[in-house]
Write an enzyme that holds these catalytic residues in place. Structure first.
Site, PDB file in Angstrom:
ATOM      1  N   CYS A 141    -111.667  73.428  28.127  1.00 18.15           N
ATOM      2  CA  CYS A 141    -111.656  74.893  28.044  1.00 18.15           C
ATOM      3  C   CYS A 141    -112.813  75.440  27.224  1.00 18.15           C
ATOM      4  O   CYS A 141    -112.809  76.620  26.859  1.00 18.15           O
ATOM      5  CB  CYS A 141    -110.324  75.363  27.465  1.00 18.15           C
ATOM      6  SG  CYS A 141    -108.967  75.143  28.629  1.00 18.15           S
TER       7      CYS A 141
ATOM      8  N   ARG B  60    -109.276  79.208  28.322  1.00 18.24           N
ATOM      9  CA  ARG B  60    -110.008  79.384  29.575  1.00 18.24           C
ATOM     10  C   ARG B  60    -109.009  79.593  30.702  1.00 18.24           C
ATOM     11  O   ARG B  60    -107.852  79.122  30.600  1.00 18.24           O
ATOM     12  CB  ARG B  60    -110.816  78.100  29.835  1.00 18.24           C
ATOM     13  CG  ARG B  60    -111.771  78.161  30.992  1.00 18.24           C
ATOM     14  CD  ARG B  60    -112.497  76.840  31.191  1.00 18.24           C
ATOM     15  NE  ARG B  60    -113.617  76.993  32.104  1.00 18.24           N
ATOM     16  CZ  ARG B  60    -114.367  75.985  32.537  1.00 18.24           C
ATOM     17  NH1 ARG B  60    -114.140  74.749  32.126  1.00 18.24           N
ATOM     18  NH2 ARG B  60    -115.353  76.208  33.374  1.00 18.24           N
TER      19      ARG B  60
ATOM     20  N   HIS C 283    -107.322  68.933  19.826  1.00 20.87           N
ATOM     21  CA  HIS C 283    -106.693  69.472  21.044  1.00 20.87           C
ATOM     22  C   HIS C 283    -105.200  69.747  20.808  1.00 20.87           C
ATOM     23  O   HIS C 283    -104.479  70.067  21.751  1.00 20.87           O
ATOM     24  CB  HIS C 283    -106.835  68.480  22.206  1.00 20.87           C
ATOM     25  CG  HIS C 283    -108.219  68.418  22.792  1.00 20.87           C
ATOM     26  ND1 HIS C 283    -109.015  69.526  22.961  1.00 20.87           N
ATOM     27  CD2 HIS C 283    -108.939  67.370  23.274  1.00 20.87           C
ATOM     28  CE1 HIS C 283    -110.170  69.168  23.503  1.00 20.87           C
ATOM     29  NE2 HIS C 283    -110.148  67.867  23.703  1.00 20.87           N
TER      30      HIS C 283
HETATM   31  N1  PPS Z   1    -122.952  74.981  26.552  1.00 24.40           N
HETATM   32  C1  PPS Z   1    -122.027  75.216  27.464  1.00 24.40           C
HETATM   33  N2  PPS Z   1    -121.905  76.428  28.022  1.00 24.40           N
HETATM   34  C2  PPS Z   1    -120.971  76.688  28.957  1.00 24.40           C
HETATM   35  N3  PPS Z   1    -120.093  75.761  29.405  1.00 24.40           N
HETATM   36  C3  PPS Z   1    -120.172  74.528  28.876  1.00 24.40           C
HETATM   37  C4  PPS Z   1    -121.118  74.198  27.887  1.00 24.40           C
HETATM   38  N4  PPS Z   1    -120.944  72.888  27.548  1.00 24.40           N
HETATM   39  C5  PPS Z   1    -119.955  72.427  28.312  1.00 24.40           C
HETATM   40  N5  PPS Z   1    -119.485  73.405  29.116  1.00 24.40           N
HETATM   41  C6  PPS Z   1    -118.425  73.300  30.119  1.00 24.40           C
HETATM   42  O1  PPS Z   1    -117.165  73.165  29.472  1.00 24.40           O
HETATM   43  C7  PPS Z   1    -116.329  72.302  30.262  1.00 24.40           C
HETATM   44  C8  PPS Z   1    -115.952  71.077  29.456  1.00 24.40           C
HETATM   45  O2  PPS Z   1    -114.891  71.461  28.622  1.00 24.40           O
HETATM   46  P1  PPS Z   1    -114.705  70.883  27.164  1.00 24.40           P
HETATM   47  O3  PPS Z   1    -115.987  70.930  26.452  1.00 24.40           O
HETATM   48  O4  PPS Z   1    -113.548  71.608  26.578  1.00 24.40           O
HETATM   49  O5  PPS Z   1    -114.306  69.368  27.462  1.00 24.40           O
HETATM   50  S1  PPS Z   1    -113.625  68.389  26.395  1.00 24.40           S
HETATM   51  O6  PPS Z   1    -112.265  68.898  26.158  1.00 24.40           O
HETATM   52  O7  PPS Z   1    -114.439  68.353  25.184  1.00 24.40           O
HETATM   53  O8  PPS Z   1    -113.578  67.083  27.088  1.00 24.40           O
HETATM   54  C9  PPS Z   1    -117.127  71.924  31.486  1.00 24.40           C
HETATM   55  O9  PPS Z   1    -116.810  72.909  32.458  1.00 24.40           O
HETATM   56  P2  PPS Z   1    -116.981  72.669  34.022  1.00 24.40           P
HETATM   57  O10 PPS Z   1    -118.448  72.749  34.283  1.00 24.40           O
HETATM   58  O11 PPS Z   1    -116.236  73.789  34.689  1.00 24.40           O
HETATM   59  O12 PPS Z   1    -116.400  71.332  34.364  1.00 24.40           O
HETATM   60  C10 PPS Z   1    -118.539  72.056  30.970  1.00 24.40           C
HETATM   61  O13 PPS Z   1    -119.510  72.177  31.976  1.00 24.40           O
END
Ligand code: PPS
Length: 339
Positions: A87, A174, A149
């Protein structure tokens, strides 16, 4: 504290740069294994889950959660970054770390986020406690940034209690539809044949890691209403719409507001740019190897698409309506707008 690298003078220190010397490890399961074994169990999407205090936790996190709850001693200037998986954890970790370390790196080219994945900079408490590595947290100089988490109701009383000094908590949520899609892509790195429909069912049933997701989100929503000085509630979609606005809120909440001089010098924009999806995804460090406490997962798996609304490419309209309705029903009367 003597073993900490001395080059760090201000702001949080990247966790991987903290010398753990001879910190003894005592995996939590050695101590609380029998408590875990007595809990209800399910095997979902390749993960063994246990029902602990109303949430389905991965089996290997439960004993560590008990240690976290019983022994974690917060410092007044600690900030715990909390999220449901997939998220916005990685982004929030980068933004918080970049915000808190901005004085230490006036020359952005030297910033640790250019050589380290955000998960290598900030310790992931759920794995740290599961592995019995909590002594290393003591070696981390203040102000400490950490992430979890766990839902708010499972955080230690020392953090959330009404009568304790506690510490600050920042939560990012999210749209659950995009969370499922992101989670499916993430899990498929290990289980290429995991059907999307199967994971979707588990999410709708609530029986998925740290689920039900609606109870997770509501736990922080309620805490943010009760203690806005202690819990900041953010949304991934709002961050996408205006990252700078929420970086300012984050900085203010963490006690490090941007000064007029910093505003004038473009410090907010520098943080936003350093942590942007394109920038992070393009870094060599995020293209290879595996990340810190998420040791089994490749670093590139944390940067997939980084957009809102990708669910349209994975779900039927009926599936979307079904999950929306479950969430809307659970959020009704809470003041929290459903996606
Ligand atoms: N800098 C930045 N900006 C915008 N979005 C980002 C960024 N870094 C990670 N992501 C997107 O966040 C999703 C991964 O979620 P998490 O970081 O919560 O994953 S985890 O819980 O740490 O494993 C995953 O989303 P999805 O692309 O929809 O799969 C990542 O692409």
């Amino acid at each position: 504290m003597a073993a900490i690298a001395t080059k760090w003078t201000s702001g949080p220190v990247p966790f991987t740069d903290v010398d753990d010397g001879t910190v003894p490890k005592r995996p939590a399961k050695e101590e609380f294994g029998s408590l875990v074994a007595a809990l209800p169990r399910k095997n979902q999407a390749g993960l063994e889950l246990r029902l602990y205090q109303g949430f389905w936790l991965p089996d290997h996190w439960v004993a560590g959660t008990v240690v976290f709850q019983r022994r974690f001693v917060p410092r007044a200037d600690d900030v715990i970054l909390a999220s449901y998986p997939k998220c916005g954890t990685t982004w929030l970790k980068a933004l918080a770390f970049a915000t808190m370390t901005r004085d230490a790196y006036p020359a952005p080219a030297q910033h640790p986020l250019l050589r380290l994945n955000p998960h290598d900079c900030i310790p992931f408490l759920d794995e740290i406690f599961a592995d019995g590595q909590e002594a290393k947290l003591e070696r981390l100089p203040s102000p400490r940034l950490m992430n979890t988490h766990m839902p708010h109701t499972l955080l230690p009383e020392s953090v959330t209690g009404a009568d304790v000094a506690g510490c600050k908590v920042v939560y990012v949520c999210r749209d659950p539809k995009d969370m499922v899609v992101s989670l499916w892509h993430f899990l498929r790195r290990r289980q290429p044949d995991l059907p999307f429909a199967e994971l979707f069912e588990h999410v709708c049933d609530g029986a998925v890691a740290v689920g039900p997701i609606w109870d997770h989100v509501l736990s922080y929503w309620r805490a943010s209403l009760a203690r806005p000085d202690r819990v900041l509630f953010l949304r991934y979609e709002d961050l996408l719409l205006d990252t700078g606005k929420h970086v300012r809120r984050l900085a203010e909440f963490m006690g490090r507001p941007f000064s007029p001089a910093e505003e004038g010098a473009g410090a907010v924009e520098a943080v936003v740019e350093l942590c942007s999806f394109e920038k992070m995804k393009g870094l060599e460090v995020n293209k290879k190897g595996s990340a810190g406490a998420y040791h089994a997962m490749p670093r590139d798996s944390f940067f997939r698409k980084g957009v809102a609304g990708d669910w349209v490419n994975h779900m039927t309209p009926e599936m979307a309506t079904r999950l929306d309705e479950v969430v809307r029903d659970k959020f009704r009367g809470t003041g929290l707008a459903a996606p």
